[in-house]
Design a protein around this motif. Structure first.
Motif, PDB file in Angstrom:
ATOM      1  N   HIS A   1      -0.850 -11.385  -5.708  1.00 52.41           N
ATOM      2  CA  HIS A   1      -1.780 -11.929  -4.730  1.00 52.41           C
ATOM      3  C   HIS A   1      -3.156 -11.329  -4.953  1.00 52.41           C
ATOM      4  O   HIS A   1      -3.291 -10.140  -5.245  1.00 52.41           O
ATOM      5  CB  HIS A   1      -1.301 -11.626  -3.308  1.00 52.41           C
TER       6      HIS A   1
ATOM      7  N   PRO B   1      -6.923  -9.905  -4.063  1.00 48.21           N
ATOM      8  CA  PRO B   1      -7.411  -9.042  -2.988  1.00 48.21           C
ATOM      9  C   PRO B   1      -7.968  -9.843  -1.804  1.00 48.21           C
ATOM     10  O   PRO B   1      -7.836  -9.429  -0.652  1.00 48.21           O
ATOM     11  CB  PRO B   1      -8.519  -8.229  -3.652  1.00 48.21           C
TER      12      PRO B   1
ATOM     13  N   LYS C   1      -4.989 -10.940   0.258  1.00 49.00           N
ATOM     14  CA  LYS C   1      -4.424  -9.801   0.981  1.00 49.00           C
ATOM     15  C   LYS C   1      -5.279  -9.440   2.184  1.00 49.00           C
ATOM     16  O   LYS C   1      -4.758  -9.179   3.275  1.00 49.00           O
ATOM     17  CB  LYS C   1      -4.304  -8.589   0.057  1.00 49.00           C
ATOM     18  N   SER C   2      -6.599  -9.419   1.995  1.00 46.10           N
ATOM     19  CA  SER C   2      -7.470  -9.053   3.116  1.00 46.10           C
ATOM     20  C   SER C   2      -7.442 -10.111   4.207  1.00 46.10           C
ATOM     21  O   SER C   2      -7.475  -9.784   5.395  1.00 46.10           O
ATOM     22  CB  SER C   2      -8.897  -8.816   2.633  1.00 46.10           C
TER      23      SER C   2
ATOM     24  N   ALA D   1      -4.176  -9.553   6.074  1.00 45.78           N
ATOM     25  CA  ALA D   1      -4.229  -8.301   6.839  1.00 45.78           C
ATOM     26  C   ALA D   1      -5.145  -8.434   8.054  1.00 45.78           C
ATOM     27  O   ALA D   1      -4.816  -7.945   9.144  1.00 45.78           O
ATOM     28  CB  ALA D   1      -4.699  -7.158   5.945  1.00 45.78           C
TER      29      ALA D   1
ATOM     30  N   LEU E   1       5.346  -7.120   3.633  1.00 39.68           N
ATOM     31  CA  LEU E   1       4.087  -7.106   2.889  1.00 39.68           C
ATOM     32  C   LEU E   1       2.900  -7.131   3.835  1.00 39.68           C
ATOM     33  O   LEU E   1       1.906  -6.445   3.612  1.00 39.68           O
ATOM     34  CB  LEU E   1       4.000  -8.309   1.950  1.00 39.68           C
TER      35      LEU E   1
ATOM     36  N   LYS F   1       2.415  -3.740   5.265  1.00 36.63           N
ATOM     37  CA  LYS F   1       1.887  -2.839   4.240  1.00 36.63           C
ATOM     38  C   LYS F   1       0.393  -3.078   4.020  1.00 36.63           C
ATOM     39  O   LYS F   1      -0.400  -2.132   3.980  1.00 36.63           O
ATOM     40  CB  LYS F   1       2.657  -3.051   2.932  1.00 36.63           C
ATOM     41  N   TRP F   2      -0.012  -4.338   3.889  1.00 35.79           N
ATOM     42  CA  TRP F   2      -1.414  -4.668   3.666  1.00 35.79           C
ATOM     43  C   TRP F   2      -2.272  -4.300   4.877  1.00 35.79           C
ATOM     44  O   TRP F   2      -3.397  -3.848   4.731  1.00 35.79           O
ATOM     45  CB  TRP F   2      -1.569  -6.140   3.331  1.00 35.79           C
ATOM     46  N   LYS F   3      -1.728  -4.511   6.058  1.00 33.33           N
ATOM     47  CA  LYS F   3      -2.450  -4.159   7.282  1.00 33.33           C
ATOM     48  C   LYS F   3      -2.694  -2.652   7.319  1.00 33.33           C
ATOM     49  O   LYS F   3      -3.806  -2.197   7.617  1.00 33.33           O
ATOM     50  CB  LYS F   3      -1.644  -4.607   8.506  1.00 33.33           C
TER      51      LYS F   3
ATOM     52  N   GLN G   1      -2.805  -0.581   4.774  1.00 30.53           N
ATOM     53  CA  GLN G   1      -3.767  -0.237   3.724  1.00 30.53           C
ATOM     54  C   GLN G   1      -5.189  -0.558   4.163  1.00 30.53           C
ATOM     55  O   GLN G   1      -6.107   0.232   3.922  1.00 30.53           O
ATOM     56  CB  GLN G   1      -3.461  -1.007   2.444  1.00 30.53           C
ATOM     57  N   LEU G   2      -5.368  -1.698   4.805  1.00 31.18           N
ATOM     58  CA  LEU G   2      -6.702  -2.090   5.257  1.00 31.18           C
ATOM     59  C   LEU G   2      -7.238  -1.115   6.293  1.00 31.18           C
ATOM     60  O   LEU G   2      -8.389  -0.693   6.226  1.00 31.18           O
ATOM     61  CB  LEU G   2      -6.682  -3.512   5.827  1.00 31.18           C
TER      62      LEU G   2
END
Length: 93
Positions: free
Chosen positions: A8, A10, A13-14, A17, A40, A43-45, A47-48
């Motif tokens: 995916h 970026p 992903k953003s 998230a 996922l 996880k992305w949330k 990381q953001l």
């Protein structure tokens, strides 16, 4: 039969998230909407949220290590330009 891993972007992903942070939809709704596993999204949330401070790390919006990288790349461009000019004069172009 094995499944293919999807990569995916970026941007995607953003987007996912940010939608999760807004909280307008549940994780299940978001996972169905975007066709990805809810793990996922979590996880992305995370990381953001953890890396959001890096955006505001400097006045220009770039982390300090990125600024030094940009300066070194600009120096390399200058060096290559000089070498290119020298070689083109030497070869009589």
């Amino acid at each position: 039969m094995s499944k293919k891993r999807r990569n995916h972007s970026p941007e995607f992903k953003s987007k996912v998230a940010l939608a999760a942070i807004k909280g307008d939809k549940t994780l299940i709704e978001l996972s169905q909407q975007y066709g990805i596993n809810s793990n996922l999204i979590v996880k992305w949330k995370r990381q953001l949220i953890e890396q959001s401070s890096e955006v505001f790390a400097s006045s220009k919006g770039l982390a300090p290590d990125r600024e030094s990288e940009i300066q070194s790349l600009q120096a390399k461009i200058g060096q290559l330009t000089m070498e290119n000019d020298f070689l083109s004069k030497t070869l009589g172009r």
